[in-house]
Design an enzyme around this catalytic site. Structure first.
Site, mmCIF file in Angstrom:
data_model
loop_
_atom_site.group_PDB
_atom_site.id
_atom_site.type_symbol
_atom_site.label_atom_id
_atom_site.label_comp_id
_atom_site.label_asym_id
_atom_site.label_seq_id
_atom_site.Cartn_x
_atom_site.Cartn_y
_atom_site.Cartn_z
ATOM 1 N N GLU A 1 -3.965 4.587 -8.938
ATOM 2 C CA GLU A 1 -4.948 5.499 -8.360
ATOM 3 C C GLU A 1 -4.795 6.778 -9.187
ATOM 4 O O GLU A 1 -3.851 7.546 -9.004
ATOM 5 C CB GLU A 1 -4.666 5.721 -6.874
ATOM 6 N N HIS B 1 0.860 -1.190 0.000
ATOM 7 C CA HIS B 1 0.000 0.000 0.000
ATOM 8 C C HIS B 1 0.891 1.232 0.000
ATOM 9 O O HIS B 1 1.929 1.252 0.671
ATOM 10 C CB HIS B 1 -0.859 -0.020 1.271
ATOM 11 N N ASN B 2 0.485 2.283 -0.743
ATOM 12 C CA ASN B 2 1.296 3.521 -0.797
ATOM 13 C C ASN B 2 2.769 3.170 -0.998
ATOM 14 O O ASN B 2 3.640 3.634 -0.260
ATOM 15 C CB ASN B 2 1.136 4.335 0.499
ATOM 16 N N GLU C 1 1.307 0.062 -5.594
ATOM 17 C CA GLU C 1 0.341 1.150 -5.774
ATOM 18 C C GLU C 1 1.019 2.377 -6.365
ATOM 19 O O GLU C 1 2.099 2.774 -5.942
ATOM 20 C CB GLU C 1 -0.294 1.510 -4.421
ATOM 21 N N HIS D 1 1.420 11.271 -2.318
ATOM 22 C CA HIS D 1 0.162 11.095 -1.596
ATOM 23 C C HIS D 1 -0.606 12.404 -1.693
ATOM 24 O O HIS D 1 -0.217 13.391 -1.083
ATOM 25 C CB HIS D 1 0.441 10.716 -0.139
ATOM 26 N N ASP E 1 0.022 6.267 -7.081
ATOM 27 C CA ASP E 1 -0.929 7.342 -6.829
ATOM 28 C C ASP E 1 -0.562 8.491 -7.787
ATOM 29 O O ASP E 1 0.402 9.207 -7.527
ATOM 30 C CB ASP E 1 -0.727 7.768 -5.367
#
Length: 550
Positions: free
Chosen positions: A184, A105-106, A135, A150, A137
Site C-alpha cells: 500500500e 491484513h495490517n 501487507e 498505519h 503500508d
C-alpha cells in the site's frame, strides 16, 4: 492415576474380547471397522505396534497391550486430524487463482489500528504461521528512508528495510511456496525509488522481477514460484515492460482500491482531521517489479464477448463489498475467481482489528482473504483450521467446482450439482482430558462444556453443545452424541470449542480445534486442543468417536 482412562479400557475390551492384549488380526479388525482406515491391514497394524507398544515382550509377540493402545490413540495416528494431510498432498501445479492463500491484513500491527505498536516481530509471527500474503503500508520517512505504519494514526513506525530483512529471513521457514507482498504505497517518487533499491538489494534473487519463461498468458503455479517473493501493487502498462506508456511516471491513485482509500479517510477523520492527499505518482523502478499481481479497480465481472480483467490484474474488495457481490451475483464472483486473484480485507470501521468470518469469502472462491492475524478469536481459529490442511504450507487447492470456468455453483443460492454430496456426520463427545485452568485463582476448577460447530455454506452451518460438567477439568466424562447433516462437505469445517461455563458472566475460552471435514478421521480419535493464540496445548484433548456416512 494420570494415565488411567476408563473409557479407553472399555474401547480396548471391545476390541480385545476376553484377551489381555490385541493380536494383529484384532487390531486390523479395529482399524477397519471402527477407525475406517483405508490402509487397514497387517502392515499398518504391525507398524502401529512397532511405533507405540512400550512392552518389548508384547512387541516380540506382535501384540498390543492396553498401554500401547492408549499411546496409539493419543498419537498423530490417532488424531482426529488426518496424518496424511499434515504434509503437502495436493496438486501444486495449478494456477495461483485455484488456491486459497493464507493472508494477513495490517501485518505490521501487534494490537489495534489506532495506537498499537508496529513491529517486524508481527511479520515473523505471521510467516511462522504459514501466512503467504503480507501487507506493507509504506509512507515517507525521515532521512529518505521509507517507513511502515498505519497512516494518519498513532501506531508506531518501523523501517521498510527492516521489514524486508525480516521477510527475507523468515519467508520460507514454514513453507517453500511463494510469498506475496501487498504494497500500500503512499510514498513520493524519491522514496519509491529507495523502496525499489531496498527490494532489489535485500531480497535479491528471491524477488520475482520478470515473468517466468513461457508464463505470459495465465497465472503461474505455486510449484513454479517456489522460493519466490511477488509484489502486488500498481503497475504502469501490462505484464511485459511498457513502451513508454504515458511518460515514465504516470499519475495513479495511491495503491489500493476506492474502499481502502475510504478506509484511510475514515481513520484520518477520526484521528487527525488531515486533508485528503493528492494523487500519487508511481516510480518506474517500482512499477517494473510488479509482475503477476497488478492492483486494479474492479470494473465488474466480464460477460461473454467483452474483454475482462487481464489474468495478472487483481482487485481488492472490502468485506462488505465482497458480501454484496456474492449476494447479487454469487456465480459471477465464483467464475471470476477461477482465473483471477481477489483480495478481501476487513471493513474500515474495524479499528479494533476485529475480524470477519472468512468462510463466506472462501465459499465464493476468493483466494486472498486477509484477516488480522494479531487478533485471536473464532474467525482466526477457523482460518488456522483451514490452513492446517495441505501440510500448513499456506496454499489449499479449491474444490473442483470452484475451479471450473463454466461451473454453476452459487454459494448464496444452493442448487444440485457436483458439490452436492449429502453426508450424515455423527460426533460422540466421550470425554475431556487435562483441560487447563483459565482463571488465575488457584482454587478455581473449570466447569467445562463442549460446543461442536459446523462452518460452511449457510445451509450446513450448525452448532450443538454438551451439558456442563462442574468442577472437573481433569477427566470430565460426558458421552453425548450429536448428528449433523452436511450437503457441501468440500466447504465444511468442524470446530470443537471447550469453554469454562460461568453462570454470571461470559464463558472463558479453554481451547479449540478446527478441522476441515475432508481432513477429519473416523472412529475413536483425540482432538488436540489449541490455545487462544493458536498454539498447541501440551496435553489437553477431547476423546470423541466420529462417523461419516452418505
Amino acid at each position: 492415576m494420570l494415565t488411567q482412562r476408563v473409557e479407553i479400557d472399555r474401547t480396548f475390551a471391545e476390541a480385545a474380547g476376553s484377551g489381555e492384549t490385541l493380536s494383529v488380526d484384532q487390531l486390523v479388525t479395529f482399524l477397519q471397522h471402527q477407525q475406517r482406515e483405508e490402509a487397514a491391514g497387517p502392515a499398518l497394524a504391525l507398524s502401529l505396534i512397532e511405533h507405540y507398544e512400550p512392552s518389548e515382550t508384547a512387541k516380540a509377540q506382535r501384540q498390543m497391550t492396553k498401554d500401547g493402545f492408549l499411546m496409539y490413540l493419543l498419537s498423530a495416528d490417532g488424531s482426529a486430524f488426518s496424518l496424511a494431510h499434515r504434509r503437502v498432498y495436493q496438486d501444486m501445479g495449478q494456477p495461483l487463482s485455484h488456491y486459497l492463500v493464507s493472508s494477513s491484513h495490517n501485518t505490521y500491527l501487534l494490537e489495534d489500528q489506532l495506537a498499537g505498536p508496529s513491529s517486524t516481530e508481527a511479520y515473523i509471527r505471521a510467516l511462522c504461521k504459514g501466512c503467504r500474503c503480507l501487507e506493507l503500508d509504506c509512507w515517507d520517512g525521515p532521512n529518505q528512508e521509507p517507513i511502515i505504519y498505519h497512516g494518519y494514526t498513532f501506531t508506531s513506525k518501523i523501517l521498510f528495510c527492516d521489514v524486508l530483512r525480516a521477510i527475507r529471513d523468515y519467508a520460507f521457514k514454514a513453507s517453500p511456496y511463494p510469498v506475496i507482498l501487498s504494497l500500500e504505497n503512499h510514498c513520493t517518487l524519491e522514496q519509491q525509488r529507495v523502496m525499489a533499491r531496498h527490494l532489489h538489494a535485500i531480497l535479491g534473487p528471491m524477488l520475482l522481477n520478470r515473468p517466468l519463461d513461457g508464463v505470459t498468458n495465465s497465472l503461474p503455479s505455486p510449484e513454479q514460484l517456489k522460493g519466490k517473493i511477488l509484489l502486488k501493487g500498481k503497475k504502469l502498462g501490462g505484464l511485459l515492460p511498457p513502451g513508454g506508456e504515458g511518460g515514465p511516471e504516470a499519475t495513479v491513485v495511491s495503491d489500493e482500491d476506492e474502499a481502502a482509500v475510504m478506509e484511510d479517510e475514515a481513520v484520518r477523520s477520526r484521528v487527525q482531521h488531515k486533508p485528503k492527499e493528492d494523487k500519487l505518482r508511481l516510480a518506474q523502478e517500482l512499477s517494473d517489479m510488479v509482475i503477476y499481481c497488478k492492483s486494479v479497480h474492479f470494473g465488474g465481472f466480464s460477460s461473454p464477448g467483452t474483454p475482462g480483467q487481464a489474468f495478472y490484474e487483481m482487485a481488492s474488495f472490502s468485506e462488505n463489498r465482497a458480501l454484496r457481490l456474492l449476494q447479487e451475483s454469487g456465480n459471477g464472483f465464483v467464475r471470476h475467481n477461477v482465473g483471477h486473484l481477489s483480495r478481501i480485507y476487513p471493513a474500515g470501521w474495524r479499528t479494533d482489528s476485529s475480524n470477519y468470518s472468512p468462510v463466506e469469502m472462501w465459499n465464493g472462491g476468493c483466494q486472498i482473504v486477509a484477516l488480522n492475524f494479531q487478533t485471536p478469536g473464532p474467525e482466526m481459529d477457523v482460518y488456522q483450521g483451514r490452513f492446517q490442511d495441505n501440510g500448513a504450507c499456506g496454499y489449499v487447492l479449491k474444490p473442483a467446482f470452484l475451479r471450473d470456468p463454466n461451473g454453476t455453483f452459487n454459494p448464496r443460492a444452493l442448487a444440485q450439482g457436483p458439490w452436492w454430496a449429502r453426508k450424515r456426520l455423527n460426533i460422540r463427545v466421550i470425554s475431556g482430558q487435562q483441560l487447563p485452568k483459565v482463571n488465575k485463582n488457584k482454587n478455581s476448577i473449570v466447569d467445562p462444556k463442549v460446543t461442536v460447530e459446523i462452518h460452511g455454506v449457510s445451509r450446513d452451518v450448525a452448532s450443538r453443545q454438551t451439558a456442563v460438567i462442574t468442577n472437573n477439568g481433569f477427566n470430565p466424562w460426558r458421552d453425548t452424541e450429536f448428528a449433523f447433516e452436511v450437503v457441501v462437505p468440500d466447504l465444511a469445517l468442524i470446530r470443537f470449542l471447550v469453554e469454562d461455563y460461568d453462570a454470571s458472566s461470559k464463558n472463558d475460552f479453554i481451547g479449540q480445534s478446527t478441522i476441515p471435514l475432508n481432513s477429519l478421521k473416523q472412529g475413536y480419535r483425540h482432538v488436540h486442543l489449541m490455545s487462544k493464540n493458536g498454539d498447541q496445548h501440551p496435553s489437553a484433548t477431547l476423546f470423541v468417536k466420529i462417523s461419516l456416512q452418505d
